[in-house]
Motif scaffolding. Structure first.
Motif, PDB file in Angstrom:
ATOM      1  N   SER A 238      36.189   5.442  40.358  1.00 33.38           N
ATOM      2  CA  SER A 238      35.548   6.582  41.008  1.00 33.38           C
ATOM      3  C   SER A 238      34.367   6.124  41.849  1.00 33.38           C
ATOM      4  O   SER A 238      34.201   6.538  43.006  1.00 33.38           O
ATOM      5  CB  SER A 238      35.097   7.593  39.953  1.00 33.38           C
ATOM      6  OG  SER A 238      34.408   8.675  40.554  1.00 33.38           O
ATOM      7  N   ILE A 239      33.546   5.259  41.277  1.00 34.89           N
ATOM      8  CA  ILE A 239      32.368   4.764  41.996  1.00 34.89           C
ATOM      9  C   ILE A 239      32.780   3.943  43.212  1.00 34.89           C
ATOM     10  O   ILE A 239      32.233   4.104  44.304  1.00 34.89           O
ATOM     11  CB  ILE A 239      31.478   3.946  41.041  1.00 34.89           C
ATOM     12  CG1 ILE A 239      30.785   4.894  40.050  1.00 34.89           C
ATOM     13  CG2 ILE A 239      30.448   3.119  41.809  1.00 34.89           C
ATOM     14  CD1 ILE A 239      29.997   4.207  38.969  1.00 34.89           C
ATOM     15  N   GLU A 240      33.783   3.085  43.045  1.00 39.96           N
ATOM     16  CA  GLU A 240      34.224   2.240  44.153  1.00 39.96           C
ATOM     17  C   GLU A 240      34.823   3.063  45.285  1.00 39.96           C
ATOM     18  O   GLU A 240      34.642   2.745  46.469  1.00 39.96           O
ATOM     19  CB  GLU A 240      35.242   1.210  43.659  1.00 39.96           C
ATOM     20  CG  GLU A 240      35.535   0.107  44.641  1.00 39.96           C
ATOM     21  CD  GLU A 240      34.313  -0.750  44.952  1.00 39.96           C
ATOM     22  OE1 GLU A 240      34.302  -1.402  46.017  1.00 39.96           O
ATOM     23  OE2 GLU A 240      33.359  -0.774  44.130  1.00 39.96           O
ATOM     24  N   MET A 241      35.533   4.133  44.935  1.00 38.79           N
ATOM     25  CA  MET A 241      36.128   4.991  45.957  1.00 38.79           C
ATOM     26  C   MET A 241      35.048   5.585  46.858  1.00 38.79           C
ATOM     27  O   MET A 241      35.166   5.581  48.088  1.00 38.79           O
ATOM     28  CB  MET A 241      36.927   6.112  45.299  1.00 38.79           C
ATOM     29  CG  MET A 241      37.563   7.087  46.295  1.00 38.79           C
ATOM     30  SD  MET A 241      38.231   8.541  45.459  1.00 38.79           S
ATOM     31  CE  MET A 241      36.731   9.355  44.917  1.00 38.79           C
ATOM     32  N   PHE A 242      33.972   6.079  46.257  1.00 39.96           N
ATOM     33  CA  PHE A 242      32.889   6.657  47.049  1.00 39.96           C
ATOM     34  C   PHE A 242      32.203   5.595  47.902  1.00 39.96           C
ATOM     35  O   PHE A 242      31.847   5.853  49.063  1.00 39.96           O
ATOM     36  CB  PHE A 242      31.870   7.349  46.136  1.00 39.96           C
ATOM     37  CG  PHE A 242      32.247   8.749  45.783  1.00 39.96           C
ATOM     38  CD1 PHE A 242      31.843   9.808  46.570  1.00 39.96           C
ATOM     39  CD2 PHE A 242      33.028   9.016  44.676  1.00 39.96           C
ATOM     40  CE1 PHE A 242      32.191  11.114  46.257  1.00 39.96           C
ATOM     41  CE2 PHE A 242      33.393  10.304  44.359  1.00 39.96           C
ATOM     42  CZ  PHE A 242      32.974  11.358  45.148  1.00 39.96           C
ATOM     43  N   PRO A 252      25.302   6.389  57.982  1.00 40.84           N
ATOM     44  CA  PRO A 252      24.473   5.876  56.877  1.00 40.84           C
ATOM     45  C   PRO A 252      24.602   6.754  55.631  1.00 40.84           C
ATOM     46  O   PRO A 252      24.401   7.969  55.696  1.00 40.84           O
ATOM     47  CB  PRO A 252      23.057   5.925  57.445  1.00 40.84           C
ATOM     48  CG  PRO A 252      23.237   5.814  58.923  1.00 40.84           C
ATOM     49  CD  PRO A 252      24.514   6.554  59.220  1.00 40.84           C
ATOM     50  N   THR A 253      24.966   6.128  54.522  1.00 41.40           N
ATOM     51  CA  THR A 253      25.131   6.847  53.258  1.00 41.40           C
ATOM     52  C   THR A 253      24.368   6.103  52.176  1.00 41.40           C
ATOM     53  O   THR A 253      24.497   4.880  52.038  1.00 41.40           O
ATOM     54  CB  THR A 253      26.616   6.967  52.879  1.00 41.40           C
ATOM     55  OG1 THR A 253      27.309   7.716  53.893  1.00 41.40           O
ATOM     56  CG2 THR A 253      26.783   7.687  51.543  1.00 41.40           C
ATOM     57  N   HIS A 254      23.579   6.838  51.428  1.00 36.65           N
ATOM     58  CA  HIS A 254      22.703   6.264  50.406  1.00 36.65           C
ATOM     59  C   HIS A 254      23.147   6.753  49.032  1.00 36.65           C
ATOM     60  O   HIS A 254      23.601   7.895  48.880  1.00 36.65           O
ATOM     61  CB  HIS A 254      21.258   6.661  50.665  1.00 36.65           C
ATOM     62  CG  HIS A 254      20.812   6.358  52.072  1.00 36.65           C
ATOM     63  ND1 HIS A 254      20.232   5.161  52.434  1.00 36.65           N
ATOM     64  CD2 HIS A 254      20.891   7.108  53.210  1.00 36.65           C
ATOM     65  CE1 HIS A 254      19.959   5.177  53.728  1.00 36.65           C
ATOM     66  NE2 HIS A 254      20.345   6.344  54.223  1.00 36.65           N
ATOM     67  N   PHE A 255      22.981   5.893  48.036  1.00 31.86           N
ATOM     68  CA  PHE A 255      23.412   6.212  46.675  1.00 31.86           C
ATOM     69  C   PHE A 255      22.205   6.205  45.739  1.00 31.86           C
ATOM     70  O   PHE A 255      21.423   5.250  45.738  1.00 31.86           O
ATOM     71  CB  PHE A 255      24.454   5.199  46.201  1.00 31.86           C
ATOM     72  CG  PHE A 255      25.725   5.240  47.000  1.00 31.86           C
ATOM     73  CD1 PHE A 255      26.806   5.986  46.559  1.00 31.86           C
ATOM     74  CD2 PHE A 255      25.841   4.538  48.199  1.00 31.86           C
ATOM     75  CE1 PHE A 255      27.982   6.032  47.295  1.00 31.86           C
ATOM     76  CE2 PHE A 255      27.007   4.569  48.939  1.00 31.86           C
ATOM     77  CZ  PHE A 255      28.078   5.327  48.495  1.00 31.86           C
ATOM     78  N   GLU A 294      16.873   4.373  44.870  1.00 28.27           N
ATOM     79  CA  GLU A 294      18.110   4.132  45.601  1.00 28.27           C
ATOM     80  C   GLU A 294      18.803   2.869  45.087  1.00 28.27           C
ATOM     81  O   GLU A 294      18.158   1.868  44.764  1.00 28.27           O
ATOM     82  CB  GLU A 294      17.838   4.007  47.098  1.00 28.27           C
ATOM     83  CG  GLU A 294      19.100   3.820  47.920  1.00 28.27           C
ATOM     84  CD  GLU A 294      18.882   3.863  49.419  1.00 28.27           C
ATOM     85  OE1 GLU A 294      19.882   3.690  50.161  1.00 28.27           O
ATOM     86  OE2 GLU A 294      17.728   4.061  49.855  1.00 28.27           O
ATOM     87  N   ILE A 295      20.129   2.924  45.015  1.00 28.04           N
ATOM     88  CA  ILE A 295      20.937   1.814  44.516  1.00 28.04           C
ATOM     89  C   ILE A 295      21.400   0.947  45.695  1.00 28.04           C
ATOM     90  O   ILE A 295      21.943   1.468  46.681  1.00 28.04           O
ATOM     91  CB  ILE A 295      22.183   2.327  43.757  1.00 28.04           C
ATOM     92  CG1 ILE A 295      21.773   3.267  42.611  1.00 28.04           C
ATOM     93  CG2 ILE A 295      23.015   1.172  43.232  1.00 28.04           C
ATOM     94  CD1 ILE A 295      22.916   4.102  42.066  1.00 28.04           C
ATOM     95  N   ASP A 296      21.186  -0.340  45.590  1.00 25.53           N
ATOM     96  CA  ASP A 296      21.722  -1.291  46.575  1.00 25.53           C
ATOM     97  C   ASP A 296      23.150  -1.619  46.155  1.00 25.53           C
ATOM     98  O   ASP A 296      23.381  -2.505  45.331  1.00 25.53           O
ATOM     99  CB  ASP A 296      20.850  -2.549  46.624  1.00 25.53           C
ATOM    100  CG  ASP A 296      21.314  -3.535  47.693  1.00 25.53           C
ATOM    101  OD1 ASP A 296      22.401  -3.332  48.279  1.00 25.53           O
ATOM    102  OD2 ASP A 296      20.593  -4.516  47.934  1.00 25.53           O
ATOM    103  N   MET A 297      24.118  -0.933  46.713  1.00 24.65           N
ATOM    104  CA  MET A 297      25.508  -1.051  46.286  1.00 24.65           C
ATOM    105  C   MET A 297      26.112  -2.415  46.613  1.00 24.65           C
ATOM    106  O   MET A 297      27.133  -2.808  46.025  1.00 24.65           O
ATOM    107  CB  MET A 297      26.339   0.050  46.925  1.00 24.65           C
ATOM    108  CG  MET A 297      25.916   1.464  46.546  1.00 24.65           C
ATOM    109  SD  MET A 297      26.261   1.890  44.821  1.00 24.65           S
ATOM    110  CE  MET A 297      28.028   2.221  44.902  1.00 24.65           C
ATOM    111  N   GLU A 298      25.517  -3.146  47.535  1.00 24.64           N
ATOM    112  CA  GLU A 298      26.061  -4.444  47.932  1.00 24.64           C
ATOM    113  C   GLU A 298      25.495  -5.590  47.100  1.00 24.64           C
ATOM    114  O   GLU A 298      25.999  -6.720  47.174  1.00 24.64           O
ATOM    115  CB  GLU A 298      25.761  -4.706  49.418  1.00 24.64           C
ATOM    116  CG  GLU A 298      26.314  -3.662  50.370  1.00 24.64           C
ATOM    117  CD  GLU A 298      27.833  -3.614  50.377  1.00 24.64           C
ATOM    118  OE1 GLU A 298      28.455  -4.605  49.927  1.00 24.64           O
ATOM    119  OE2 GLU A 298      28.385  -2.596  50.822  1.00 24.64           O
TER     120      GLU A 298
END
Length: 334
Positions: A238-242, A252-255, A294-298
């Motif tokens: 689910s998280i990876e899909m988003f 730009p999309t922030h998590f 904010e989460i750094d998804m990378e």
């Protein structure tokens, strides 16, 4: 003094609401009335709200409302958004409730106003979480309170008590993996529906300016073996899909992680059930929201040397731990 139980009598006589639902409502209305009075609510106003709700429930059993994959809140001629607020607010002890992570909340508000997207990875405790979110944010962040989009499962769209409140929310409607093959003959239809929802979500992310709340657990938190409410683990897929959809959108999309404690307001059954029409109670009480950094998804810690699947699992675990850590800082009485 008016009693909420009296409102059910006409529907019992007409048998226009099934007997099982009536029985569940009787118990719920008794504890709802007690909590409302303890919170010094005007019972006449509460009764007006329930009169409307019962009429909508009666209508549901004749012609259930059909939610589109992307449902926009219905605000007129009946304001379903305000109906949901009026239902949940009497149960909340606002004096003891908390809203924290204000710096991050301001960031989120600014980013959305600037046409960027924000995805909130959150835990999920009650059907009324969208309304609690609105109640705590509506004074200082009215746009987020009213315009946020929730990823919603089948139960809040089809349950006779929950559906009217869902009609007052902006929803991306999706069938959870837990229920997609029930009944088996509708699995293909549900899969096609989910595909359409994903397409619309992609369009919304490209458009920008949206705040989307998703519970990657796919369900509500419940008590563990020790009797304390435990957060449901997050699903890596689910998280990876988003994350992937956000990258493809080019906007730009922030998590951000969102932790919430709402359980006492409308606890779910202790175990998951497929059949609709669950029994409900309320204890009322305080509610809590915390918006994390904010989460750094990378750049997820400890994931650099992992393979693709390992990175996804680590990402889900890391985000879950952020939400769970803030949750454990809440002062809850359950």
């Amino acid at each position: 003094m008016i009693h909420l139980l009296d409102l059910i009598s006409p529907y019992k006589e007409k048998k226009s609401i099934p007997e099982k639902v009536i029985r569940n409502l009787e118990g719920f209305l008794q504890c709802y009335e007690k909590v409302a009075l303890d919170n010094n609510q005007d019972l006449n106003e509460v009764a007006k709200m329930f009169s409307t709700l019962l009429m909508l429930m009666e209508k549901h059993f004749v012609a259930p409302f059909q939610f589109e994959p992307y449902h926009k809140a219905i605000r007129s001629p009946l304001d379903y958004y305000q109906l949901g607020i009026s239902f949940i607010k009497p149960l909340i002890n606002l004096e003891k409730s908390t809203l924290t992570g204000i710096k991050n909340l301001r960031e989120i508000d600014e980013k959305v106003k600037n046409g960027e997207n924000v995805v909130l990875f959150a835990n999920h405790q009650i059907e009324g979480d969208p309304q609690v979110f609105s109640i705590l944010l509506q004074d200082n962040y009215p746009n987020l309170a009213e315009d946020k989009i929730f990823v919603a499962g089948e139960r809040v769209l089809t349950d006779p008590l929950a559906a009217p409140f869902s009609m007052g929310c902006n929803l991306l409607c999706i069938f959870s993996k837990k229920y997609i093959d029930n009944p088996p003959e509708k699995q293909h239809q549900k899969t096609a529906h989910n595909k359409k929802t994903m397409q619309l979500m992609s369009e919304l992310l490209k458009e920008g300016g949206h705040c989307i709340y998703v519970a990657p657990s796919g369900g509500r938190d419940r008590p563990g073996k020790n009797g304390k409410v435990e957060l449901a683990e997050f699903d890596p897929q689910s998280i990876e899909m988003f994350h992937l959809m956000a990258k493809r959108s080019k906007t730009p999309t922030h998590f951000y992680p969102l932790s919430l404690a709402t359980y006492s307001i409308l606890p779910p059954p202790e175990t998951r059930q497929i059949e609709l029409g669950e029994q409900r109670i309320t204890h009322g009480g305080a509610v809590h929201l915390h918006f994390g950094n904010e989460i750094d998804m990378e750049n997820i810690p400890d994931s650099a040397n992992l393979d693709k699947h390992g990175k996804r699992k680590m990402k889900a675990k890391y985000i879950f731990n952020l939400v769970n850590k803030a949750y454990k800082n809440f002062t809850v009485d359950y």
